[in-house]
Design an enzyme around this catalytic site. Structure first.
Site, PDB file in Angstrom:
ATOM      1  N   GLY A  72       0.707  -1.050   0.084  1.00 32.74           N
ATOM      2  CA  GLY A  72       0.025  -0.141  -0.002  1.00 32.74           C
ATOM      3  C   GLY A  72       0.802   1.220   0.005  1.00 32.74           C
ATOM      4  O   GLY A  72       0.784   2.211  -0.786  1.00 32.74           O
ATOM      5  N   ASN A 153      -7.704   4.037   9.056  1.00 31.56           N
ATOM      6  CA  ASN A 153      -7.225   2.972   9.842  1.00 31.56           C
ATOM      7  C   ASN A 153      -7.288   3.042  11.377  1.00 31.56           C
ATOM      8  O   ASN A 153      -7.260   1.842  11.989  1.00 31.56           O
ATOM      9  CB  ASN A 153      -5.561   2.947   9.221  1.00 31.56           C
ATOM     10  CG  ASN A 153      -5.125   4.198   9.144  1.00 31.56           C
ATOM     11  OD1 ASN A 153      -5.524   5.035   8.585  1.00 31.56           O
ATOM     12  ND2 ASN A 153      -4.063   4.077  10.209  1.00 31.56           N
ATOM     13  N   SER A 201      -3.787  -3.244  -0.264  1.00 37.65           N
ATOM     14  CA  SER A 201      -2.668  -3.928   0.317  1.00 37.65           C
ATOM     15  C   SER A 201      -3.074  -5.302   0.579  1.00 37.65           C
ATOM     16  O   SER A 201      -4.018  -5.392   1.142  1.00 37.65           O
ATOM     17  CB  SER A 201      -1.914  -3.120   1.302  1.00 37.65           C
ATOM     18  OG  SER A 201      -1.070  -3.934   1.873  1.00 37.65           O
ATOM     19  N   HIS A 203      -2.007  -7.801   2.656  1.00 38.50           N
ATOM     20  CA  HIS A 203      -1.874  -8.108   4.006  1.00 38.50           C
ATOM     21  C   HIS A 203      -3.026  -7.707   4.704  1.00 38.50           C
ATOM     22  O   HIS A 203      -2.981  -8.175   6.057  1.00 38.50           O
ATOM     23  CB  HIS A 203      -0.496  -8.029   4.768  1.00 38.50           C
ATOM     24  CG  HIS A 203      -0.150  -6.459   4.940  1.00 38.50           C
ATOM     25  ND1 HIS A 203      -0.292  -6.070   6.382  1.00 38.50           N
ATOM     26  CD2 HIS A 203       0.067  -5.292   4.526  1.00 38.50           C
ATOM     27  CE1 HIS A 203       0.030  -4.997   6.504  1.00 38.50           C
ATOM     28  NE2 HIS A 203       0.399  -4.471   5.208  1.00 38.50           N
ATOM     29  N   THR A 239      11.862  -7.701 -11.055  1.00 34.97           N
ATOM     30  CA  THR A 239      11.256  -8.689 -11.155  1.00 34.97           C
ATOM     31  C   THR A 239       9.962  -9.159 -10.538  1.00 34.97           C
ATOM     32  O   THR A 239       9.961  -9.062  -9.388  1.00 34.97           O
ATOM     33  CB  THR A 239      12.322  -9.954 -10.988  1.00 34.97           C
ATOM     34  OG1 THR A 239      13.329  -9.797 -11.622  1.00 34.97           O
ATOM     35  CG2 THR A 239      11.715 -11.472 -11.349  1.00 34.97           C
ATOM     36  N   CYS A 327       3.639   6.015  19.967  1.00 39.73           N
ATOM     37  CA  CYS A 327       4.668   7.165  19.736  1.00 39.73           C
ATOM     38  C   CYS A 327       5.509   6.647  18.598  1.00 39.73           C
ATOM     39  O   CYS A 327       6.850   6.260  19.016  1.00 39.73           O
ATOM     40  CB  CYS A 327       5.340   7.536  20.855  1.00 39.73           C
ATOM     41  SG  CYS A 327       5.593   6.080  22.070  1.00 39.73           S
TER      42      CYS A 327
HETATM   43  N1  PLP Z   1      -2.883   3.227   4.041  1.00 39.71           N
HETATM   44  C1  PLP Z   1      -3.772   2.542   5.026  1.00 39.71           C
HETATM   45  C2  PLP Z   1      -4.821   3.396   5.368  1.00 39.71           C
HETATM   46  C3  PLP Z   1      -2.966   1.816   5.789  1.00 39.71           C
HETATM   47  O1  PLP Z   1      -4.038   1.222   6.907  1.00 39.71           O
HETATM   48  C4  PLP Z   1      -1.861   1.116   5.476  1.00 39.71           C
HETATM   49  C5  PLP Z   1      -1.089   0.183   6.509  1.00 39.71           C
HETATM   50  O2  PLP Z   1      -1.541   0.224   7.667  1.00 39.71           O
HETATM   51  C6  PLP Z   1      -0.899   1.701   4.651  1.00 39.71           C
HETATM   52  C7  PLP Z   1      -1.455   2.690   3.672  1.00 39.71           C
HETATM   53  C8  PLP Z   1       0.028   0.916   4.156  1.00 39.71           C
HETATM   54  O3  PLP Z   1       0.261  -0.390   3.421  1.00 39.71           O
HETATM   55  P1  PLP Z   1       1.253  -1.275   3.515  1.00 39.71           P
HETATM   56  O4  PLP Z   1       1.642  -1.933   4.840  1.00 39.71           O
HETATM   57  O5  PLP Z   1       0.886  -2.406   2.477  1.00 39.71           O
HETATM   58  O6  PLP Z   1       2.352  -0.620   2.949  1.00 39.71           O
END
Ligand code: PLP
Length: 388
Positions: A72, A153, A201, A203, A239, A327
């Site tokens: 992501g 998030n 993303s 995961h 790759t 933090c």
């Molecule tokens: N954007 C948001 C809203 C996310 O919650 C996260 C990961 O916590 C990311 C971007 C980053 O994704 P990645 O962990 O695949 O780099």
């Protein structure tokens, strides 16, 4: 009895069996390089393209609008820096919100500092919603991009992406959404959402880590962020991570097939958890909205306790959670998201996010409802500022 409860699915998720089994052949038998011209390599290329097509179906996109990335963060960086490079001659103004992920905010700070862009950071309301009218009012003749996340998030707020996309389209401004927390959890469709660019993303929905996607609406062409051997039609060199792409696609397909049922199940668990805590613990409050909230994300603030202390005590009791006041950058400030929704520092410091997912059950919620009030009461009993 102590129980292990993983309640940090917004941070990462376990690889699903389906994704794992889809990936396994690519580590040994099918290890070919998709750029090799012989049949063994071309078979890997065909599988990579099949994964691309599956992702496209899940997003309502076309396969050649799907580009695999390292996650992501890279997708976000590429979207912003790519548009800045492609459209920087037309204008140098970008609109975003104050509660975006750092993959967005820090990239925009970079563009401001080193590339002379101007960025408008829109504030959000007390539940974390961006107001589409504010987006419209912020558009200037030199605005080239709007980037607003699909879902937050930390507090789970689902933004009015469709409305913002319509405003962007009408104004002729490109619209990017960071959908990392949304994809695999709520219905996502690039046409309904009116998006030109979308990051996701693997995961976050039981796919592998280190693989993501940037959707780029045709005919938009972004210059590459990563230069090299010209893979991904010259747009993203390196790759290809065939196993990763195949695993991401399998996980996404699986998540999409269970979206409604799993969404309803998790929403019910989330609400029971939040309501149970609200009634069992004095002076606590939900952060984020009741409606338009990610199904699995419960987030709360508890007065007169530190989020980190709660997190450590919960860990000792087998519950893995996260605190918005972590933090992370060695700063003691609470998260920009909690400050962004207007919480005072001292309240924001007591934040906890419990993000539920596929493995969680009603018994997990029962356990959390027993343990968390005890942990908070224990911490408050030691606090010099707590008064019953
Ligand atoms: N954007 C948001 C809203 C996310 O919650 C996260 C990961 O916590 C990311 C971007 C980053 O994704 P990645 O962990 O695949 O780099």
């Amino acid at each position: 009895m102590k129980r292990n409860v993983y309640a940090d699915h917004a941070a990462t998720t376990a690889l699903s069996d389906t994704a794992l089994n889809a990936m396994l052949p690519y580590f040994q038998e099918k290890f070919g390089n998709p750029s090799s011209l012989y049949g063994f390599g071309q078979a890997a290329k065909a599988d990579l393209d099949a994964a691309r097509a599956e992702v496209a179906v899940c997003l309502g996109a076309k396969p050649d609008e799907i580009f695999f990335t390292s996650g992501g963060t890279e997708a976000d960086n590429w979207a912003l820096r790519g548009v800045a490079e492609a459209r920087g001659g037309k204008g140098r103004h970008i609109i975003t919100s104050t509660i975006e992920h750092h993959a967005i905010l820090h990239t925009l700070r970079y563009l401001e500092k080193y590339e002379g862009f101007q960025v408008t950071y829109l504030g959000v309301d007390s539940e974390g919603f961006v107001n589409p009218a504010d987006v419209k009012a912020a558009i200037r003749p030199d605005t080239i991009l709007i980037s607003i996340m699909s879902a937050n998030n930390e507090i789970g707020t689902i933004e009015p992406v469709t409305e913002i996309g319509a405003i962007a389209r009408e104004a002729g401004v490109l619209f990017h959404t960071d959908a990392v927390q949304a994809v695999g959890h709520i219905p996502v469709n690039v046409d309904r959402w009116n998006v030109d660019l979308l990051s996701l993303s693997g995961h976050k929905f039981h796919g592998p880590r280190g693989v993501g996607v940037l959707y780029v609406r045709k005919p938009l062409r972004l210059p590459p962020l990563i230069h090299g051997g010209g893979q991904e039609k010259g747009r993203r060199s390196g790759t290809e991570n065939v196993a990763g792409a195949v695993g991401l696609a399998a996980a996404l397909k699986e998540a999409a097939a269970h979206l409604d049922g799993e969404g309803a199940r998790l929403s019910a668990l989330r609400d029971r958890l939040m309501d149970g805590l609200l009634s069992a613990v004095p002076r606590c409050k939900i952060t984020g909205p009741r409606e338009n909230r990610l199904p699995g994300t419960a987030s709360l603030v508890f007065e007169c306790v530190e989020g980190e202390s709660i997190l450590l005590r919960l860990d000792a009791m087998g519950i893995q959670s996260s605190s918005g006041s972590a933090c992370s950058s060695a700063s003691l400030d609470p998260s920009h998201v909690l400050l962004g929704i207007g919480l005072p520092h001292e309240i924001a410091h007591g934040s906890v996010r419990l993000s539920l997912g596929r493995e969680n059950t009603g018994e997990d919620v029962d356990y959390m409802l027993k343990v968390i009030p005890e942990v908070i009461a224990g911490l408050r009993a030691m606090s010099p500022i707590w008064e019953d």
